[in-house]
Design a protein around this motif. Sequence first.
Motif, PDB file in Angstrom:
ATOM      1  N   UNK A   1       0.810  -1.215   0.000  1.00 14.59           N
ATOM      2  CA  UNK A   1       0.000   0.000   0.000  1.00 14.59           C
ATOM      3  C   UNK A   1       0.848   1.272   0.000  1.00 14.59           C
ATOM      4  N   UNK A   2       2.070   1.095  -0.423  1.00 20.97           N
ATOM      5  CA  UNK A   2       2.939   2.277  -0.491  1.00 20.97           C
ATOM      6  C   UNK A   2       3.246   2.594  -1.951  1.00 20.97           C
ATOM      7  N   UNK A   3       3.739   3.769  -2.151  1.00 20.33           N
ATOM      8  CA  UNK A   3       4.250   4.130  -3.480  1.00 20.33           C
ATOM      9  C   UNK A   3       5.522   4.939  -3.289  1.00 20.33           C
ATOM     10  N   UNK A   4       6.168   5.196  -4.390  1.00 20.23           N
ATOM     11  CA  UNK A   4       7.434   5.927  -4.346  1.00 20.23           C
ATOM     12  C   UNK A   4       7.213   7.224  -5.118  1.00 20.23           C
ATOM     13  N   UNK A   5       7.100   8.314  -4.397  1.00 21.73           N
ATOM     14  CA  UNK A   5       6.729   9.563  -5.084  1.00 21.73           C
ATOM     15  C   UNK A   5       7.213  10.755  -4.261  1.00 21.73           C
ATOM     16  N   UNK A   6       7.309  11.902  -4.898  1.00 19.43           N
ATOM     17  CA  UNK A   6       7.744  13.120  -4.222  1.00 19.43           C
ATOM     18  C   UNK A   6       6.542  13.952  -3.782  1.00 19.43           C
ATOM     19  N   UNK A   7       6.766  14.821  -2.843  1.00 17.43           N
ATOM     20  CA  UNK A   7       5.686  15.629  -2.276  1.00 17.43           C
ATOM     21  C   UNK A   7       5.100  16.643  -3.243  1.00 17.43           C
ATOM     22  N   UNK A   8       5.919  17.188  -4.120  1.00 17.78           N
ATOM     23  CA  UNK A   8       5.379  18.184  -5.044  1.00 17.78           C
ATOM     24  C   UNK A   8       4.369  17.567  -6.012  1.00 17.78           C
ATOM     25  N   UNK A   9       4.640  16.342  -6.434  1.00 19.65           N
ATOM     26  CA  UNK A   9       3.662  15.669  -7.292  1.00 19.65           C
ATOM     27  C   UNK A   9       2.360  15.482  -6.533  1.00 19.65           C
ATOM     28  N   UNK A  10       2.480  15.096  -5.275  1.00 20.55           N
ATOM     29  CA  UNK A  10       1.273  14.828  -4.496  1.00 20.55           C
ATOM     30  C   UNK A  10       0.518  16.109  -4.169  1.00 20.55           C
TER      31      UNK A  10
END
Lengths: 349, 349, 603, 603
Positions: C205-214
């Motif tokens: 249930x995790x992903x690998x992503x940066x905060x600005x995208x989110x």
Amino acid sequence: MPSIVKPRVAHPSLKRNDVGLTVRDYEGQMSTLCAGCGHDSITAGITRALWELSIPPHMIAKMSGIGCSSKTPTYFVNGAHGFNSAHGRMPAIATGANAANKELTYVGVSGDGDSLSIGLGHLCHAIRRNLKMLYVIENNGVYGLTKGQFSASADVGTKSKKGEVNLMAPIDPVMLALSIGATFVARSFSGDKEQLVPILKAALSHRGLALVDVISPCVTFNDHEGSTRSYIYTRQHLHEATESNFVPPAREIVAEIARQGGTNVTMHDGSVIHFSRVPDNYDVSDRKAAMDYIREHPAEVVTGILYADESVPEMHEMNKTPSTALAHLPYEKLCPGSAILDKLQASYR
Amino acid sequence: MPSIVKPRVAHPSLKRNDVGLTVRDYEGQMSTLCAGCGHDSITAGITRALWELSIPPHMIAKMSGIGCSSKTPTYFVNGAHGFNSAHGRMPAIATGANAANKELTYVGVSGDGDSLSIGLGHLCHAIRRNLKMLYVIENNGVYGLTKGQFSASADVGTKSKKGEVNLMAPIDPVMLALSIGATFVARSFSGDKEQLVPILKAALSHRGLALVDVISPCVTFNDHEGSTRSYIYTRQHLHEATESNFVPPAREIVAEIARQGGTNVTMHDGSVIHFSRVPDNYDVSDRKAAMDYIREHPAEVVTGILYADESVPEMHEMNKTPSTALAHLPYEKLCPGSAILDKLQASYR
Amino acid sequence: MRSGINDFAFKLASVNGTGSASSSILLMQAIFRMGVPVSGKNLFPSNIQGLPTWYEIRVNKDGYTARAPQYDLMVAMNAQTYARDVAEVRSGGYLVYDSTWPLDPDLFRDDVTFIGVPLARLCNENFQGARERILVKNIACAGVLIALLNIDEEIVEQLLDEKFSKKKALRDSNTKALQLGRNFVRENYSCPLPFHLEKMDGNKDKMLIDGNSMAALGAIYAGATVAAWYPITPATSVMDNFKSYADKFRKDKETGESNFIFIQAEDELAAIGMVIGASWNGARSFTSTSGPGISLMNELLGLAYYAEIPAVIVDVQRVGPSTGMPTRTQQGDILECAYASHGDTKHILLFAANPSECFDFTVRAFDLAEQFQTPVFMLSDLDIGMNDWVTPKVKWDDNYRPNRGLVLTAEQLEAMPKFHRYLPEEGTNVPARTLPGIHPNGAFFTRGSGHNKYGGYTEVPAEYQEVMDRLLLKHKEAAKSVPPAEIVKRPGATVGIISLGGCDPAVREAADIASKEGNPTDYMRIRAFPFGEEVEKFLADHEYCFIVEQNRDAQLRTLLLLETNVAKEKLRSVLNYSGFPLSARTVLDAIAAQVEELDAVNR
Amino acid sequence: MRSGINDFAFKLASVNGTGSASSSILLMQAIFRMGVPVSGKNLFPSNIQGLPTWYEIRVNKDGYTARAPQYDLMVAMNAQTYARDVAEVRSGGYLVYDSTWPLDPDLFRDDVTFIGVPLARLCNENFQGARERILVKNIACAGVLIALLNIDEEIVEQLLDEKFSKKKALRDSNTKALQLGRNFVRENYSCPLPFHLEKMDGNKDKMLIDGNSMAALGAIYAGATVAAWYPITPATSVMDNFKSYADKFRKDKETGESNFIFIQAEDELAAIGMVIGASWNGARSFTSTSGPGISLMNELLGLAYYAEIPAVIVDVQRVGPSTGMPTRTQQGDILECAYASHGDTKHILLFAANPSECFDFTVRAFDLAEQFQTPVFMLSDLDIGMNDWVTPKVKWDDNYRPNRGLVLTAEQLEAMPKFHRYLPEEGTNVPARTLPGIHPNGAFFTRGSGHNKYGGYTEVPAEYQEVMDRLLLKHKEAAKSVPPAEIVKRPGATVGIISLGGCDPAVREAADIASKEGNPTDYMRIRAFPFGEEVEKFLADHEYCFIVEQNRDAQLRTLLLLETNVAKEKLRSVLNYSGFPLSARTVLDAIAAQVEELDAVNR
Ligand SMILES: Cc1ncc(C[n+]2csc(CCOP(=O)(O)OP(=O)(O)O)c2C)c(N)n1
Ligand SMILES: Cc1ncc(C[n+]2csc(CCOP(=O)(O)OP(=O)(O)O)c2C)c(N)n1
Ligand code: SF4
Ligand code: SF4
Ligand SMILES: [Mg+2]
Ligand SMILES: [Mg+2]
């Protein structure tokens, strides 16, 4: 910005426009500007133009910065929405407002201080975006509200109330706008309603940003030494209350600029401005010719619609927004929903 | 802004200028710009011009804002004072610096983002004040340092690295400056040192503000889709480090613009710019003619000194300051002393 | 120590502009897909090409993702920084270098194993052209790490397939390069190293992503239609991503029309002006910026506060003051945001701690801004905003509808004799607003100058004060609506740790370690300002609290001191303002030092 | 009550743009010259002509010059505000009105004596032309007050002589108007009123002047040569006066050259940029502005802080937030100035309490800015800046020489192998600087981006932190050099009052009254930030302190709480943010209410 409620007498005989309103319905609060201020004449012109175009008052957004000129939105179309914002930032705020709701008619009112100094960058970039709006600069060559400093449009050699002489080249909003690609540029004089109202109507009907530079004499700070005896009373004493403490009663300067040969108009300070009109065969579609014409008539203030180009898309067209206001799009159209979010998130691995 | 100390090899045979220095003495730190960046060529041109004019390094003040272009003052004349200030504010800071000390030579370096967006108002007002300085705009049509957004000088139809197409009319600093009364306006190309250096020298010798717009290709963000195969590697994947993470090795674009007929120069992105030079009989003293000439050659980038007027007083002349720097006036000249204060205070009653 | 299977850290030193970040991210993705918790910190310079850059990767089976305090393996690909890089390897660790050229003998260390791989030579022998050689060198280096760290090759191949699905040639040279590196180490060194990777199931249930995208995605889901901004590191990618997502999800399939507008403003003053104009007109509108932009927005933020206009500002903090270190992280804008603008003002702040929260809090920022008709700041920082984090996937409730706050409808206005802009209903603090163009009865005049509760201009003291007093109450009231602080209690704890934002992983790890060492502490993570009752209670319940934050002047501590009843002596600071993300070690050491100090005083 | 000889207050209600302020000032000057302590508060609207305006004058033989709480006499010349004005007269007081037209009977009050004077009729009968009639009406009104209040006629005549020395015609009509008013009341009413003026000797070594003039004069005497500004009420007259004085005292008699430069900037961002550029280049340079300007200067103030460039900012505060009430007074920029800009910053603030201090503190601001190489704010406000105050004459020591701080000379540089910009001598916190053009060895590169102590660009944590840590110490160190707080002790006092700036007269008066009523309090007037040891001591020595200030959010209290060791509970706020100058009554009432509250708690 103080406002005094104006007595509203209903004249049943008054003419009504297409939305059934009389010109009185387009009026605002009582002006608190100095008696005779050119800005009040422009207010009257705007009132008239909006009425003649039958724009429903609540579909009008009056935008302004800070200054005597920027106060005037209070004085027209009480039934419109108004935003008296911050000094120089009107173009930016109007851009956002316009972005959110393309359905309203935007009437921006600014001063030469507001638009040519602190707000110069915003003005230029609003022009680049070709924001659909009427942008009026009520140009008096001074900072009225802060008591008479030169603005960037003051001519070389102008004397301020304090006796300073301006030596710097003026920024002419018309030349500036033409040089950066403005799509509608006009100039008029506050005292010539016959000319001003049609120009404002044309500007309000323009596809993008319509810049109208209106020469608007400041009664109080356009005076220079010696011109008006009574001024000496207030200017004399070094140790004086900093409040501008006496403003002589004055009258609005009215003059109709003749089609042929133009008209000399005497300002409050006794100086004379020669206003002319562009000739009947003038080609408003030729940007270079417009700049040439102005440069070729340095001794006069050329008035009229100087340039207009209806072929350039305005901001929304460039950005391909839908025909309804972005502000009123239903949320359902905006949210991609949980399924898409899940899918998207699944791809971040 | 990072800087790497450059090895300084002394060549005893190198030519010396009037103050006994070699051109190596006018160099700065090693550049940290991308290999092939046009800005580095301009740095070389400025280095050369300052050396040829024999200005003692410590009498030079290098002023800049923020951007790749604004970093370049680190890369020339190590022995000069430098001020890498804040984004868009260089003209204001240079105005103050110049006001304080008229004895230095001011070299302002800015970018098209720095000067035509955030700093536009300051640029225009520095022009009005006719501040004595060289004002170079290293014009690449993009925001280099923040990775390739359009600047206000991007042409209509330009595609960004991300594939966006610019639809807004560009602000041409040359036309803008001419329209608001600039007293020296020139344009050149980073790759043509033969033309650039003499222009810079003329600009440095100008009485007031000399605006030199130098077209300076950005290697990294002037590329568009499909032009450079390898770019696809970095552009492809939506989920990518936001750092511009691969910059292909590139070489500086060099071209000498022919006197007759001009020269086509291929940019990094494969597009071709036609540079021309103003003809030999071109009259630099006619502002209107300059604007006309540029408008009449819309398909080419007209280079050369486009307008120059040595008759307009610069800021200090307008303000009648003494010939020595205000910063170095002895305090005794500035303080009216206790007797005058007592007398003055006695009058406030 | 910690080194072992799925528990180690390595660092790649390189030169920026060579594409090294891409290959580092490739490795991170592969590790992530192996199910191993991982974190990556990209330490890059403020230029475009040619300067030292580092990428730190930490894998930790227990899910600790704060910055690692030391490195088991260093990949030293930048001659310029060799000396520094060599020094940073832990004793007993490994160092990979390009053995195409001999290494300066002075740089060798007895307690570190040096692994030479002739990367440049291998690439030059096998590839043509400068461009390609630079690029593939990074991939070859990735191959080296695949072998040394036992990274799953199949996953890497799959990643490359996805990446280059349409670029066969590139795909092939990548495989070739990968193999060059991998084979060389396999043939010359014993692989894998003692610490290495093994597949597990730690990223459910995790992903690998940066905060600005989110954050950008949050703005999309919140229904933002007007985005106005001016480019600035590290906030730029919020808008880059917003634009990409909007192009993808907000274009009408049939008409091709964009259900959003994206404006690159001429500066930050304009950007916030546009947001205010658009919000005034009823659109959900936002900007993203960093410190210098906040400074420039100061004046108009006061206008929005005083005229009560919603505005959402995503502030991705970087190191100040002034230009500072634009590519380094800090939490230095807290006070500037809380009290932005001259005169008496107070704003609502949200502090996101990870990319998932960037999403949630951006959505909430819009709701709060409209509910309270005021600017709301969503604060993140460079570390959260630009680094890829292993972060929980967010859930979206399709029943969500924006909280537009009190906006009168045409029907309500029709039934209303007179609308007064700043007159809330008895006992409430937020007045109703109207949107221009909705109904003639809704027209009003907005101004940043003195106004009374009816919206009229005033210079009368009591009228001015009445509105100002209500604004204060309104801000207080928001405490009930903002995300409450997150509190973790441990039995026996008398001391509390308080922190916020991106400090969270390091603080959690530190608290766990301390607890294991017999020093249990409670932990409160502040998620918003104004502070709720839970914050008061936590402060009241603890003997003293350590406030961990990333700035010099203890800005969160300042805010707590000012805006709660806490006694000064209770609040002790742990400050990190190096520009690098926080590590648990830093927190533990600082607390230990202070505890010792406290003990000394009490003794 | 207080009314009596040389102890009363009156108020003139008029319309702005009619010249009424001039005649009010004429009366104040006459009273001042009679030797009677007097104060005047001009309450004017934010427009140029046609709106209500008031002028309050208080005379007080004991020298209390705070705003009077109530009026013995009202001169109600503005029909628009009659009702309000009539209501404001104290019971038993008097009201003068223009009896040319009958007064609405509803407005009469039994407990007030109405004095009708047909001013308009008198002027119309005796003067020609609208312009002149408006002007002389104010003078006629002054004539009325001369009679009613026993203002020395000779002095008034003398003032008119001085004023119109070169304008005989004007002089004559003024005399005529004065007599018209005076004679009418003398003939119709018994003069003077029970409260009135008598010559005394209460203004020795005093003058009657506004703070902005004195700040301007301070800049002249400090040797400022570069003035850059953007017009804004109420700061404009600082620069107007600077220009006048400079034209007078700074023009070379022989050459006609100006030993200064005066730049009207395009906005406040430019103005502070110019100041920074000029200071960097070695000139003493300053700007003056008010709240909105400070907001706009935020970004560059951080640059000056971080790059260590002197800058002097005279902030004449007005009512915020946003445009607020531009012609009303407040102390609302304290926090905005103290921590201006994003990132960690702290600035030096000076709080002038009266026009004389505006002079002193402006001079000191330049010294401090150069000594500490940092921005220094000289804070005053509209009340101090634009109203005429009876204030001590300042003394000038002709031996004064500017403290330029550490600036290396050509000789020093010649002898120096290498100059490092941010490297202070061991044990000190302020590094030496050099001025461009002085010597080749002095050249350095200034930047707002990360730099190390040598002045080189850095992104290395320790190097960045080292400079930041020193900046904090430098700010602390300034506490020893700024003007110390002014402390007045009273025997038996356990409670302290703390205040600042223009609150001073009201607080002093309140403390005197309280003391007479048996409640002695100590008083500390903060004159600068950072705070010195005397501030710590005062706080430590008192059970609790009332902090009196003119803003909503207790900004001075905030600063004290944050920047001293004081315990929160000790600090209690007395806030006035009406926009009008403070009166002693307001202070006393607020303190009384709080004391009662405290007693209730303690009981
Ligand atoms: C940020 C800021 N700076 C300064 C001011 C003070 N100010 C108010 S109006 C004005 C100039 C107005 O000049 P202009 O726009 O020409 O309007 P006019 O009064 O002449 O019509 C200034 C400087 C302000 N309100 N805000
Ligand atoms: C107030 C502020 N906003 C934004 C930025 C981020 N920024 C740095 S450089 C730059 C643009 C540079 O463009 P340009 O002046 O054209 O220089 P180039 O890099 O293209 O040479 C921006 C937006 C900043 N430093 N400060
Ligand atoms: S000061 Fe000038 S611009 Fe302002 S209202 Fe008066 S006449 Fe008009
Ligand atoms: S990004 Fe462009 S402008 Fe910047 S250094 Fe590289 S090539 Fe030059
Ligand atoms: Mg004006
Ligand atoms: Mg650029």
